[in-house]
Design a protein around this motif. Structure first.
Motif, PDB file in Angstrom:
ATOM      1  N   GLU A  28      -4.788   7.991  -0.635  1.00  0.00           N
ATOM      2  CA  GLU A  28      -3.896   8.946  -0.852  1.00  0.00           C
ATOM      3  C   GLU A  28      -2.435   8.609   0.515  1.00  0.00           C
ATOM      4  N   CYS A  29      -2.660   7.441   0.473  1.00  0.00           N
ATOM      5  CA  CYS A  29      -1.937   6.846   1.871  1.00  0.00           C
ATOM      6  C   CYS A  29      -0.875   6.349   1.310  1.00  0.00           C
ATOM      7  N   ASP A  30       0.080   6.276   1.824  1.00  0.00           N
ATOM      8  CA  ASP A  30       1.492   5.530   1.309  1.00  0.00           C
ATOM      9  C   ASP A  30       1.079   4.689   1.958  1.00  0.00           C
ATOM     10  N   LEU A  31       1.436   3.224   1.529  1.00  0.00           N
ATOM     11  CA  LEU A  31       1.588   2.150   1.820  1.00  0.00           C
ATOM     12  C   LEU A  31       2.721   0.936   0.674  1.00  0.00           C
ATOM     13  N   SER A  32       3.356   2.304   0.467  1.00  0.00           N
ATOM     14  CA  SER A  32       5.170   1.438  -0.735  1.00  0.00           C
ATOM     15  C   SER A  32       5.326   0.448  -0.177  1.00  0.00           C
ATOM     16  N   ASN A  33       6.577  -0.400  -1.008  1.00  0.00           N
ATOM     17  CA  ASN A  33       6.108  -1.704  -0.076  1.00  0.00           C
ATOM     18  C   ASN A  33       5.435  -2.456   0.329  1.00  0.00           C
ATOM     19  N   ALA A  34       4.042  -2.652   0.947  1.00  0.00           N
ATOM     20  CA  ALA A  34       3.614  -3.277   1.138  1.00  0.00           C
ATOM     21  C   ALA A  34       2.972  -4.918   0.244  1.00  0.00           C
ATOM     22  N   ASN A  35       2.572  -5.503   1.509  1.00  0.00           N
ATOM     23  CA  ASN A  35       2.246  -6.869   1.226  1.00  0.00           C
ATOM     24  C   ASN A  35       1.030  -6.975   1.421  1.00  0.00           C
ATOM     25  N   LEU A  36      -0.104  -7.075   0.246  1.00  0.00           N
ATOM     26  CA  LEU A  36      -1.426  -7.439  -0.013  1.00  0.00           C
ATOM     27  C   LEU A  36      -1.529  -8.193  -1.264  1.00  0.00           C
ATOM     28  N   ARG A  37      -0.920  -9.323  -1.446  1.00  0.00           N
ATOM     29  CA  ARG A  37      -1.284 -10.513  -2.303  1.00  0.00           C
ATOM     30  C   ARG A  37      -2.660 -11.331  -1.815  1.00  0.00           C
ATOM     31  N   ASN A  38      -3.280 -11.682  -2.628  1.00  0.00           N
ATOM     32  CA  ASN A  38      -4.223 -12.356  -2.775  1.00  0.00           C
ATOM     33  C   ASN A  38      -5.639 -11.365  -1.901  1.00  0.00           C
ATOM     34  N   ALA A  39      -4.844 -10.108  -1.072  1.00  0.00           N
ATOM     35  CA  ALA A  39      -5.866  -9.358  -0.562  1.00  0.00           C
ATOM     36  C   ALA A  39      -7.409  -9.387  -1.288  1.00  0.00           C
ATOM     37  N   ASN A  40      -8.121  -8.916  -0.753  1.00  0.00           N
ATOM     38  CA  ASN A  40      -9.919  -8.647  -1.383  1.00  0.00           C
ATOM     39  C   ASN A  40     -10.444  -6.755  -1.031  1.00  0.00           C
ATOM     40  N   LEU A  41      -9.925  -6.887  -2.443  1.00  0.00           N
ATOM     41  CA  LEU A  41      -9.906  -4.905  -2.690  1.00  0.00           C
ATOM     42  C   LEU A  41     -10.805  -4.454  -3.552  1.00  0.00           C
ATOM     43  N   ASN A  42     -12.199  -5.627  -3.419  1.00  0.00           N
ATOM     44  CA  ASN A  42     -13.105  -5.036  -4.287  1.00  0.00           C
ATOM     45  C   ASN A  42     -13.803  -3.705  -4.142  1.00  0.00           C
ATOM     46  N   SER A  43     -13.675  -3.070  -5.027  1.00  0.00           N
ATOM     47  CA  SER A  43     -14.487  -1.939  -4.626  1.00  0.00           C
ATOM     48  C   SER A  43     -14.046  -0.938  -3.938  1.00  0.00           C
ATOM     49  N   ALA A  44     -12.122  -0.634  -4.124  1.00  0.00           N
ATOM     50  CA  ALA A  44     -11.833  -0.256  -2.444  1.00  0.00           C
ATOM     51  C   ALA A  44     -11.203   1.463  -3.441  1.00  0.00           C
TER      52      ALA A  44
END
Length: 165
Positions: free
Chosen positions: A42-58
């Motif tokens: 339920e976070c607001d991360l709109s417009n975030a730049n998470l390019r190439n982020a490792n979000l495995n099982s996030a």
């Protein structure tokens, strides 16, 4: 000449590094939470730049990820149920085993994504681009596909009247 304490010289350098980082978001505290814990439901991360982020099982259930840049990100087995991903850039992302159930991916860029066994129940993919996406062992049944560019590059125009388009 008066010497400044090391801490006074370090803070500006650290601040410059933080703001010049390629990962930026509307809410920096929430972004920090996600990167530290791999969870931000339920976070607001709109417009975030998470390019190439490792979000495995996030855990991103119910998050606002509209217009976020997740190009090339690792979202294997991520929980993205009920998530707003309108206009998000997911091109080249690894999305295998992710759960997008009941999420909004209208106008999302999903070109060249890996979508093995991804869950799509109730997903809105209207006007999304899936060109070149790999849908191995996957089905898009139950997803809204009006005006969606399919993996073969063709636009799906079936059942558009069902969605008011």
């Amino acid at each position: 000449m008066k010497k400044l304490p090391l801490a006074m010289m370090t803070i500006p350098v650290m601040t410059m590094a933080w703001f010049s980082s390629p990962v930026t978001a509307f809410n920096g505290d929430r972004l920090t939470q996600l990167l530290a814990t791999n969870a931000c439901p339920e976070c607001d991360l709109s417009n975030a730049n998470l390019r190439n982020a490792n979000l495995n099982s996030a855990d991103l259930r119910g998050a606002n990820l509209s217009s976020v840049n997740l190009r090339g990100a690792n979202l294997i087995d991520a929980d993205l149920r009920d998530t707003d991903l309108r206009g998000a850039n997911l091109s080249g992302a690894e999305l295998s085993f992710a759960n997008f159930s009941n999420s909004d991916l209208r106008e999302a860029d999903l070109r060249r994504t890996e979508l093995r066994e991804t869950r799509w129940q109730g997903v809105d993919l209207r006007n999304a681009n899936l060109k070149g996406a790999r849908l191995r062992e996957n089905t898009l049944s139950g997803a809204r596909l009006c005006q969606t560019i399919m993996p073969n590059g063709r636009k799906n125009t079936q059942h558009c009247d069902d969605f008011g388009n």
